[in-house]
Enzyme design. Structure first.
Site, PDB file in Angstrom:
ATOM      1  N   TYR A 167      84.338  66.300  81.821  1.00 28.53           N
ATOM      2  CA  TYR A 167      84.764  65.532  80.952  1.00 28.53           C
ATOM      3  C   TYR A 167      86.317  65.451  80.633  1.00 28.53           C
ATOM      4  CZ  TYR A 167      84.918  62.052  77.210  1.00 28.53           C
ATOM      5  OH  TYR A 167      85.084  60.936  76.349  1.00 28.53           O
ATOM      6  N   ASN A 201      92.410  53.329  90.253  1.00 26.60           N
ATOM      7  CA  ASN A 201      92.387  51.991  90.468  1.00 26.60           C
ATOM      8  C   ASN A 201      92.778  50.988  89.443  1.00 26.60           C
ATOM      9  OD1 ASN A 201      90.987  52.106  93.174  1.00 26.60           O
ATOM     10  ND2 ASN A 201      89.189  52.326  92.358  1.00 26.60           N
ATOM     11  N   ASP A 233      81.901  46.438  84.073  1.00 26.85           N
ATOM     12  CA  ASP A 233      80.860  47.440  83.768  1.00 26.85           C
ATOM     13  C   ASP A 233      79.974  47.911  85.115  1.00 26.85           C
ATOM     14  OD1 ASP A 233      78.977  49.452  82.469  1.00 26.85           O
ATOM     15  OD2 ASP A 233      80.328  49.153  80.668  1.00 26.85           O
ATOM     16  N   ASN A 234      79.416  49.066  85.347  1.00 30.72           N
ATOM     17  CA  ASN A 234      78.348  49.153  86.166  1.00 30.72           C
ATOM     18  C   ASN A 234      77.145  49.614  85.571  1.00 30.72           C
ATOM     19  OD1 ASN A 234      78.879  51.712  85.497  1.00 30.72           O
ATOM     20  ND2 ASN A 234      79.076  52.629  87.422  1.00 30.72           N
ATOM     21  N   LYS A 246      84.681  61.183  88.771  1.00 36.36           N
ATOM     22  CA  LYS A 246      85.432  60.050  89.643  1.00 36.36           C
ATOM     23  C   LYS A 246      85.915  59.009  88.705  1.00 36.36           C
ATOM     24  CE  LYS A 246      82.955  58.701  93.451  1.00 36.36           C
ATOM     25  NZ  LYS A 246      81.783  58.594  94.173  1.00 36.36           N
TER      26      LYS A 246
HETATM   27  P1  NAD Z   1      79.561  54.392  76.424  1.00 38.40           P
HETATM   28  O1  NAD Z   1      78.700  55.255  77.264  1.00 38.40           O
HETATM   29  O2  NAD Z   1      78.915  53.690  75.381  1.00 38.40           O
HETATM   30  O3  NAD Z   1      80.701  53.293  77.106  1.00 38.40           O
HETATM   31  C1  NAD Z   1      81.019  53.621  78.523  1.00 38.40           C
HETATM   32  C2  NAD Z   1      81.097  52.457  79.376  1.00 38.40           C
HETATM   33  O4  NAD Z   1      81.628  52.757  80.746  1.00 38.40           O
HETATM   34  C3  NAD Z   1      79.439  52.011  79.853  1.00 38.40           C
HETATM   35  O5  NAD Z   1      79.192  50.899  79.524  1.00 38.40           O
HETATM   36  C4  NAD Z   1      79.221  52.664  81.080  1.00 38.40           C
HETATM   37  O6  NAD Z   1      78.147  51.838  81.964  1.00 38.40           O
HETATM   38  C5  NAD Z   1      80.562  52.374  81.824  1.00 38.40           C
HETATM   39  N1  NAD Z   1      80.840  53.127  82.945  1.00 38.40           N
HETATM   40  C6  NAD Z   1      80.868  54.286  83.290  1.00 38.40           C
HETATM   41  N2  NAD Z   1      81.310  54.670  84.477  1.00 38.40           N
HETATM   42  C7  NAD Z   1      81.664  53.424  84.992  1.00 38.40           C
HETATM   43  C8  NAD Z   1      82.094  52.998  86.236  1.00 38.40           C
HETATM   44  N3  NAD Z   1      82.345  53.978  87.322  1.00 38.40           N
HETATM   45  N4  NAD Z   1      82.370  51.669  86.426  1.00 38.40           N
HETATM   46  C9  NAD Z   1      82.073  50.758  85.411  1.00 38.40           C
HETATM   47  N5  NAD Z   1      81.743  51.001  84.237  1.00 38.40           N
HETATM   48  C10 NAD Z   1      81.506  52.429  83.879  1.00 38.40           C
HETATM   49  O7  NAD Z   1      80.767  55.228  75.686  1.00 38.40           O
HETATM   50  P2  NAD Z   1      82.024  54.835  74.370  1.00 38.40           P
HETATM   51  O8  NAD Z   1      81.676  55.804  73.380  1.00 38.40           O
HETATM   52  O9  NAD Z   1      82.114  53.481  74.395  1.00 38.40           O
HETATM   53  O10 NAD Z   1      83.105  55.405  75.129  1.00 38.40           O
HETATM   54  C11 NAD Z   1      84.224  54.437  75.796  1.00 38.40           C
HETATM   55  C12 NAD Z   1      85.299  55.411  76.227  1.00 38.40           C
HETATM   56  O11 NAD Z   1      86.121  55.746  75.030  1.00 38.40           O
HETATM   57  C13 NAD Z   1      85.306  56.194  77.314  1.00 38.40           C
HETATM   58  O12 NAD Z   1      86.203  56.276  78.013  1.00 38.40           O
HETATM   59  C14 NAD Z   1      85.276  57.439  76.175  1.00 38.40           C
HETATM   60  O13 NAD Z   1      85.634  58.627  77.079  1.00 38.40           O
HETATM   61  C15 NAD Z   1      86.310  57.233  75.176  1.00 38.40           C
HETATM   62  N6  NAD Z   1      85.995  57.984  73.850  1.00 38.40           N
HETATM   63  C16 NAD Z   1      84.872  57.593  73.116  1.00 38.40           C
HETATM   64  C17 NAD Z   1      84.759  58.364  72.037  1.00 38.40           C
HETATM   65  C18 NAD Z   1      83.522  58.090  70.985  1.00 38.40           C
HETATM   66  O14 NAD Z   1      83.574  58.547  69.987  1.00 38.40           O
HETATM   67  N7  NAD Z   1      82.990  57.083  71.506  1.00 38.40           N
HETATM   68  C19 NAD Z   1      85.445  59.459  71.643  1.00 38.40           C
HETATM   69  C20 NAD Z   1      86.582  59.726  72.668  1.00 38.40           C
HETATM   70  C21 NAD Z   1      86.768  59.087  73.736  1.00 38.40           C
END
Ligand code: NAD
Length: 317
Positions: free
Chosen positions: A147, A101, A33-34, A93
């Site tokens: 998105y 990647n 995670d970043n 990105k």
């Molecule tokens: P979140 O924001 O809590 O978690 C996303 C994580 O990705 C964060 O910890 C963030 O720091 C990390 N991140 C973002 N860009 C990054 C990068 N370039 N490199 C490394 N880490 C990076 O969101 P979430 O709700 O846990 O969602 C997780 C995934 O599930 C996402 O891909 C999201 O699109 C998908 N999703 C979630 C939901 C939902 O209801 N929560 C619904 C549809 C899809």
């Protein structure tokens, strides 16, 4: 042999629950995670575990992992509209270069990869409920396009790696999920409502509140993702709870749960906000023998307890 699993976006809401699941399953988990929207607090209970490693890394940059990998779960991406509207380029990105990647890594390691797509690929849907065969109604140049299109591109790239390089891929289309470890201020309806109720503020509903959503409790979602990963099905599968509710009803349920006497305040509907959202989960039922088991009443209760505890411990910072 112990399975080695890479989870990207591991410090986020869903990623951290996935880490718990795979650790409980006896796997070695490499969490990446970043921290752009996630927090290490979600993982601190796992840090002392020898089967758990954390890599602070941006997945849009080249990913190097020594040793074998069995599974990659690519969950890195901002997920809430508040986040992706603030960081639109990073969102594009991570969906494009980050996915590229991860797929390259999966090819190199001969690992199975599951990518986290979303119900947002259906946009403001003209088909209801949404099944996987529906191609969607997305505005590519609207604010949410960063998105939605990133995720649509992610799906195309994943299928291309599957078809042209033979990579073992899975695609989950996640519908709105909620539960402990959501961020209090991430702008999504549930933490926003609970936060407002706890602070004694009016609950803000956008539009007239007749727009619908379907909310899936996080433990159900994680189980569905896990079953999909272990299946042999490479096309997209919806995972979500088909129990559809209007946002106004949902706001009233939260008021009832919190016992709060505040009112509901109405604000203009955001641009391109979907009117309806309900997953058709026939495929998940038939292929994975999966369906959600936690009712909204029970899930809301557990989530409220989590937020109430946070609020009493730390306030709303
Ligand atoms: P979140 O924001 O809590 O978690 C996303 C994580 O990705 C964060 O910890 C963030 O720091 C990390 N991140 C973002 N860009 C990054 C990068 N370039 N490199 C490394 N880490 C990076 O969101 P979430 O709700 O846990 O969602 C997780 C995934 O599930 C996402 O891909 C999201 O699109 C998908 N999703 C979630 C939901 C939902 O209801 N929560 C619904 C549809 C899809």
């Amino acid at each position: 042999m112990e399975k080695r699993v890479l989870i990207t976006g591991a410090a986020g809401f869903l990623g951290s629950h996935l880490c718990d699941k795979f650790i409980a399953d006896g796997c070695h988990v490499i969490a990446m995670d970043n921290l752009i929207t996630g927090t290490l607090k979600n993982l601190e209970h796992l840090l002392p575990n020898a089967a758990f490693e954390f890599y602070h890394h941006d997945v849009t940059k080249y990913i190097h992992i020594p040793g074998q990998l069995d599974y990659i779960l690519h969950f890195a991406s901002p997920a809430s509209p508040v986040d992706y509207l603030k960081i639109p380029i990073q969102t594009l990105k991570v969906g494009a270069m980050g996915t590229h990647n991860c797929l390259g890594l999966a090819k190199d390691k001969k690992a199975r990869i599951l990518v986290a797509s979303t119900s947002e690929v259906y946009g403001d849907p003209l088909v209801h409920p949404q099944n996987e065969e529906y191609w969607g109604n997305v505005n590519p140049v609207g604010p949410r396009g960063v998105y939605d299109e990133a995720k649509r591109y992610m799906e195309s790239l994943t299928m291309a790696y599957h078809n042209f390089h033979g990579v073992d891929t899975r695609i989950v289309r996640i519908f709105n999920t909620y539960g402990p470890r959501m961020r209090l201020n991430d702008g999504r309806a549930l933490p926003a409502f609970i936060g407002q109720a706890l602070k004694g503020e009016d609950l803000t509903v956008f539009g007239d509140g007749t727009q619908t959503r379907s909310f899936c409790f996080v433990s159900d979602l994680i189980e569905g993702v896990y079953k999909l990963l272990l299946s042999d099905y490479c096309l997209p599968v919806n995972i979500g709870n088909p129990d559809e509710v209007s946002l106004l009803t949902f706001a009233n349920e939260i008021l009832h749960l919190t016992g709060n006497k505040v009112k509901i305040a109405y604000l203009p509907l955001p641009v391109d906000d979907p009117r309806k959202r309900q997953p058709d989960i026939t495929k998940a039922r038939n292929l994975l023998n999966w369906e959600p088991v936690v009712s909204r009443e029970e899930g809301l209760k557990r989530t409220y307890e989590y937020f109430k505890h946070l609020y009493s411990e730390k306030g709303w910072s």
